[in-house]
Scaffold this motif. Structure first.
Motif, PDB file in Angstrom:
ATOM      1  N   TYR A   1       0.834  -1.202   0.000  1.00  0.00           N
ATOM      2  CA  TYR A   1       0.000   0.000   0.000  1.00  0.00           C
ATOM      3  C   TYR A   1       0.871   1.256   0.000  1.00  0.00           C
ATOM      4  O   TYR A   1       0.627   2.205  -0.738  1.00  0.00           O
ATOM      5  CB  TYR A   1      -0.921  -0.011   1.216  1.00  0.00           C
ATOM      6  CG  TYR A   1      -2.009   1.038   1.183  1.00  0.00           C
ATOM      7  CD1 TYR A   1      -1.849   2.277   1.795  1.00  0.00           C
ATOM      8  CD2 TYR A   1      -3.206   0.797   0.530  1.00  0.00           C
ATOM      9  CE1 TYR A   1      -2.835   3.245   1.747  1.00  0.00           C
ATOM     10  CE2 TYR A   1      -4.209   1.752   0.482  1.00  0.00           C
ATOM     11  CZ  TYR A   1      -4.019   2.970   1.097  1.00  0.00           C
ATOM     12  OH  TYR A   1      -4.993   3.918   1.050  1.00  0.00           O
ATOM     13  N   GLY A   2       1.906   1.250   0.827  1.00  0.00           N
ATOM     14  CA  GLY A   2       2.782   2.416   0.909  1.00  0.00           C
ATOM     15  C   GLY A   2       3.545   2.676  -0.370  1.00  0.00           C
ATOM     16  O   GLY A   2       3.883   3.810  -0.695  1.00  0.00           O
ATOM     17  N   SER A   3       3.816   1.606  -1.139  1.00  0.00           N
ATOM     18  CA  SER A   3       4.582   1.755  -2.372  1.00  0.00           C
ATOM     19  C   SER A   3       3.719   2.172  -3.551  1.00  0.00           C
ATOM     20  O   SER A   3       4.176   2.908  -4.417  1.00  0.00           O
ATOM     21  CB  SER A   3       5.276   0.427  -2.718  1.00  0.00           C
ATOM     22  OG  SER A   3       6.182   0.069  -1.707  1.00  0.00           O
ATOM     23  N   LEU A   4       2.474   1.698  -3.594  1.00  0.00           N
ATOM     24  CA  LEU A   4       1.641   1.924  -4.768  1.00  0.00           C
ATOM     25  C   LEU A   4       0.683   3.099  -4.644  1.00  0.00           C
ATOM     26  O   LEU A   4       0.396   3.766  -5.627  1.00  0.00           O
ATOM     27  CB  LEU A   4       0.838   0.657  -5.091  1.00  0.00           C
ATOM     28  CG  LEU A   4       1.651  -0.563  -5.513  1.00  0.00           C
ATOM     29  CD1 LEU A   4       0.723  -1.675  -5.962  1.00  0.00           C
ATOM     30  CD2 LEU A   4       2.614  -0.220  -6.632  1.00  0.00           C
ATOM     31  N   ILE A   5       0.146   3.334  -3.457  1.00  0.00           N
ATOM     32  CA  ILE A   5      -0.796   4.442  -3.296  1.00  0.00           C
ATOM     33  C   ILE A   5      -0.020   5.685  -2.862  1.00  0.00           C
ATOM     34  O   ILE A   5      -0.137   6.185  -1.753  1.00  0.00           O
ATOM     35  CB  ILE A   5      -1.904   4.102  -2.279  1.00  0.00           C
ATOM     36  CG1 ILE A   5      -2.609   2.821  -2.680  1.00  0.00           C
ATOM     37  CG2 ILE A   5      -2.925   5.228  -2.208  1.00  0.00           C
ATOM     38  CD1 ILE A   5      -3.391   2.925  -3.976  1.00  0.00           C
ATOM     39  N   ASN A   6       0.837   6.167  -3.745  1.00  0.00           N
ATOM     40  CA  ASN A   6       1.646   7.344  -3.427  1.00  0.00           C
ATOM     41  C   ASN A   6       1.462   8.474  -4.437  1.00  0.00           C
ATOM     42  O   ASN A   6       2.135   9.486  -4.381  1.00  0.00           O
ATOM     43  CB  ASN A   6       3.130   6.968  -3.336  1.00  0.00           C
ATOM     44  CG  ASN A   6       3.605   6.259  -4.590  1.00  0.00           C
ATOM     45  OD1 ASN A   6       2.923   6.258  -5.602  1.00  0.00           O
ATOM     46  ND2 ASN A   6       4.778   5.663  -4.511  1.00  0.00           N
ATOM     47  N   ASP A   7       0.541   8.274  -5.348  1.00  0.00           N
ATOM     48  CA  ASP A   7       0.227   9.289  -6.346  1.00  0.00           C
ATOM     49  C   ASP A   7      -1.150   9.866  -6.015  1.00  0.00           C
ATOM     50  O   ASP A   7      -2.117   9.125  -5.831  1.00  0.00           O
ATOM     51  CB  ASP A   7       0.217   8.658  -7.739  1.00  0.00           C
ATOM     52  CG  ASP A   7      -0.157   9.647  -8.829  1.00  0.00           C
ATOM     53  OD1 ASP A   7       0.757  10.236  -9.409  1.00  0.00           O
ATOM     54  OD2 ASP A   7      -1.365   9.834  -9.061  1.00  0.00           O
ATOM     55  N   GLU A   8      -1.240  11.188  -5.939  1.00  0.00           N
ATOM     56  CA  GLU A   8      -2.467  11.832  -5.476  1.00  0.00           C
ATOM     57  C   GLU A   8      -3.680  11.502  -6.349  1.00  0.00           C
ATOM     58  O   GLU A   8      -4.775  11.226  -5.839  1.00  0.00           O
ATOM     59  CB  GLU A   8      -2.267  13.352  -5.423  1.00  0.00           C
ATOM     60  CG  GLU A   8      -3.427  14.097  -4.791  1.00  0.00           C
ATOM     61  CD  GLU A   8      -3.121  15.573  -4.605  1.00  0.00           C
ATOM     62  OE1 GLU A   8      -1.931  15.937  -4.628  1.00  0.00           O
ATOM     63  OE2 GLU A   8      -4.077  16.347  -4.453  1.00  0.00           O
ATOM     64  N   ILE A   9      -3.492  11.509  -7.654  1.00  0.00           N
ATOM     65  CA  ILE A   9      -4.613  11.224  -8.560  1.00  0.00           C
ATOM     66  C   ILE A   9      -5.044   9.771  -8.437  1.00  0.00           C
ATOM     67  O   ILE A   9      -6.243   9.466  -8.328  1.00  0.00           O
ATOM     68  CB  ILE A   9      -4.224  11.548 -10.014  1.00  0.00           C
ATOM     69  CG1 ILE A   9      -3.981  13.055 -10.167  1.00  0.00           C
ATOM     70  CG2 ILE A   9      -5.314  11.090 -10.977  1.00  0.00           C
ATOM     71  CD1 ILE A   9      -3.500  13.476 -11.537  1.00  0.00           C
ATOM     72  N   LYS A  10      -4.067   8.853  -8.422  1.00  0.00           N
ATOM     73  CA  LYS A  10      -4.411   7.433  -8.291  1.00  0.00           C
ATOM     74  C   LYS A  10      -5.079   7.160  -6.951  1.00  0.00           C
ATOM     75  O   LYS A  10      -5.988   6.341  -6.852  1.00  0.00           O
ATOM     76  CB  LYS A  10      -3.160   6.564  -8.443  1.00  0.00           C
ATOM     77  CG  LYS A  10      -2.710   6.395  -9.881  1.00  0.00           C
ATOM     78  CD  LYS A  10      -1.689   5.286  -9.989  1.00  0.00           C
ATOM     79  CE  LYS A  10      -1.371   4.992 -11.451  1.00  0.00           C
ATOM     80  NZ  LYS A  10      -0.467   3.846 -11.589  1.00  0.00           N
ATOM     81  N   ARG A  11      -4.601   7.841  -5.907  1.00  0.00           N
ATOM     82  CA  ARG A  11      -5.195   7.658  -4.589  1.00  0.00           C
ATOM     83  C   ARG A  11      -6.651   8.108  -4.595  1.00  0.00           C
ATOM     84  O   ARG A  11      -7.530   7.454  -4.024  1.00  0.00           O
ATOM     85  CB  ARG A  11      -4.406   8.424  -3.530  1.00  0.00           C
ATOM     86  CG  ARG A  11      -4.828   8.085  -2.089  1.00  0.00           C
ATOM     87  CD  ARG A  11      -4.132   8.961  -1.068  1.00  0.00           C
ATOM     88  NE  ARG A  11      -2.702   8.941  -1.229  1.00  0.00           N
ATOM     89  CZ  ARG A  11      -1.975   9.986  -1.584  1.00  0.00           C
ATOM     90  NH1 ARG A  11      -2.557  11.155  -1.839  1.00  0.00           N
ATOM     91  NH2 ARG A  11      -0.671   9.900  -1.698  1.00  0.00           N
ATOM     92  N   ALA A  12      -6.910   9.233  -5.263  1.00  0.00           N
ATOM     93  CA  ALA A  12      -8.275   9.747  -5.342  1.00  0.00           C
ATOM     94  C   ALA A  12      -9.181   8.780  -6.105  1.00  0.00           C
ATOM     95  O   ALA A  12     -10.320   8.513  -5.692  1.00  0.00           O
ATOM     96  CB  ALA A  12      -8.283  11.120  -6.003  1.00  0.00           C
ATOM     97  N   ILE A  13      -8.680   8.260  -7.222  1.00  0.00           N
ATOM     98  CA  ILE A  13      -9.458   7.295  -8.009  1.00  0.00           C
ATOM     99  C   ILE A  13      -9.734   6.048  -7.185  1.00  0.00           C
ATOM    100  O   ILE A  13     -10.861   5.544  -7.138  1.00  0.00           O
ATOM    101  CB  ILE A  13      -8.703   6.932  -9.304  1.00  0.00           C
ATOM    102  CG1 ILE A  13      -8.595   8.150 -10.218  1.00  0.00           C
ATOM    103  CG2 ILE A  13      -9.397   5.790 -10.030  1.00  0.00           C
ATOM    104  CD1 ILE A  13      -7.707   7.935 -11.433  1.00  0.00           C
ATOM    105  N   HIS A  14      -8.691   5.539  -6.537  1.00  0.00           N
ATOM    106  CA  HIS A  14      -8.812   4.349  -5.696  1.00  0.00           C
ATOM    107  C   HIS A  14      -9.872   4.545  -4.617  1.00  0.00           C
ATOM    108  O   HIS A  14     -10.777   3.726  -4.453  1.00  0.00           O
ATOM    109  CB  HIS A  14      -7.449   4.044  -5.070  1.00  0.00           C
ATOM    110  CG  HIS A  14      -7.470   3.014  -3.987  1.00  0.00           C
ATOM    111  ND1 HIS A  14      -7.784   3.325  -2.676  1.00  0.00           N
ATOM    112  CD2 HIS A  14      -7.211   1.677  -3.997  1.00  0.00           C
ATOM    113  CE1 HIS A  14      -7.718   2.240  -1.943  1.00  0.00           C
ATOM    114  NE2 HIS A  14      -7.363   1.228  -2.718  1.00  0.00           N
ATOM    115  N   ASN A  15      -9.770   5.651  -3.879  1.00  0.00           N
ATOM    116  CA  ASN A  15     -10.677   5.885  -2.756  1.00  0.00           C
ATOM    117  C   ASN A  15     -12.116   6.079  -3.212  1.00  0.00           C
ATOM    118  O   ASN A  15     -13.052   5.511  -2.638  1.00  0.00           O
ATOM    119  CB  ASN A  15     -10.211   7.105  -1.956  1.00  0.00           C
ATOM    120  CG  ASN A  15      -8.888   6.872  -1.250  1.00  0.00           C
ATOM    121  OD1 ASN A  15      -8.385   5.751  -1.210  1.00  0.00           O
ATOM    122  ND2 ASN A  15      -8.293   7.916  -0.710  1.00  0.00           N
TER     123      ASN A  15
END
Length: 318
Positions: A237-251
């Motif tokens: 999780y710490g390695s992959l969810i580190n991009d703001e846009i991807k994090r927003a899409i994921h959430n």
């Protein structure tokens, strides 16, 4: 027909190696080690009629070359890092090992796809040509395709024998790391951004008040699964969810997905969680791999606590 079938099988096996390397690179892991550098030494020897040996087995560890063919005086760096800087570093490192009176050569065996290098790599004491001496899986397959039928069969059998993961992929369950990586890739790479759900991050209120009837169940699920999957989840999780846009899409996507599941299950989080595990498993298993359902479950339970699964929508806030 047999030759065509064998070449197709070799292509599948080489593609699997490359895909595996790319998967681990997302976690910033070191180069994939299938059966140590010896695996690649033997593969290159078969394909290129060379005599590589594993330098690490000879207690000659160095960061610039993994394999060495003493008969032909060829060094080989096996790497997944496809940058000009890495190649320059390998050239400089190997040149520090050799004397100027020897005709030494360097080969870069690239485990990922070869980019178009515009850099001119200057050498002083070794032979290195970026067009001929950087070999990726596509080029390796091309070389194999020039071999006679007997050699093609030997290469295919060598790959099948050594890549047990390929032979067993329909029978075995992928590791928790691979499972969590696939979930995150799927959730954070959707084509469109889901509508934002107006929510409040308050796991204590959600678990102990909103889902009070299931509070102990959720807590026990987390505690029981954490022992097996906690470290993997933290790393991935710490390695992959580190991009703001991807994090927003994921959430957003996870919130939307879980709210729908909860509505279908009439606000029963246990039933909704079961359905979400099945849904995500079906999606990421569409490639024929068998993923770890318990890892999927732990990921979702952890996201309950992070308030991305069953979010505290403002209308339900205390």
């Amino acid at each position: 027909m047999k030759r065509e079938k064998n070449l197709k099988r070799i292509a599948e096996l080489l593609a699997w190696i490359q895909a595996k390397v790319q998967l681990f690179n997302k976690l910033h892991y070191l180069d994939i080690n299938i059966s140590s550098e010896t695996f690649f030494a033997d593969l290159l020897n078969l394909v290129m009629d060379l005599n590589f040996s594993n330098l690490n087995q000879q207690n000659m560890n160095n960061p610039y070359a993994d394999l060495y063919d003493q008969m032909n005086n060829i060094y080989c760096q096996v790497t997944s890092e496809k940058t000009s800087g890495k190649i320059k570093e390998s050239i400089d490192g190997v040149e520090s090992l050799v004397s100027s009176d020897k005709d030494s050569r360097l080969i870069i065996f690239l485990l990922t796809s070869k980019p178009r290098f515009t850099t001119d790599f200057v050498t002083k004491k070794i032979t290195f040509c970026k067009d001929n001496d950087i070999i990726d899986m596509s080029k390796l397959l091309h070389i194999i395709s020039t071999k006679d039928n007997a050699k093609v069969l030997i290469i295919k059998e060598y790959l099948e024998h050594n890549l047990d993961a390929i032979n067993e992929k329909e029978k075995t369950i992928c590791s928790e790391d691979e499972t969590i990586i696939q979930i995150i890739d799927y959730l954070s790479n959707t084509q469109t951004l889901s509508d934002e759900i107006d929510s409040i991050i308050d796991p204590h209120d959600k678990i102990n008040r909103r889902f009070s009837s299931y509070a102990e169940y959720i807590k026990d699920e987390y505690k029981d699964l954490y022992v097996a999957y906690g470290i993997s989840l933290s790393t991935v999780y710490g390695s992959l969810i580190n991009d703001e846009i991807k994090r927003a899409i994921h959430n957003r996507y996870l919130k939307t997905l879980s709210v729908k599941a909860l509505e279908i299950c009439q606000n029963n989080p246990k039933m909704a969680l079961d359905n979400l595990v099945i849904e995500l498993n079906n999606v990421i298993s569409s490639n024929g791999r068998n993923y770890d359902k318990s890892a999927i479950r732990f990921y979702l339970v952890d996201q309950i606590i992070k308030c991305n699964v069953f979010p505290n929508e403002v209308k339900y806030a205390n």
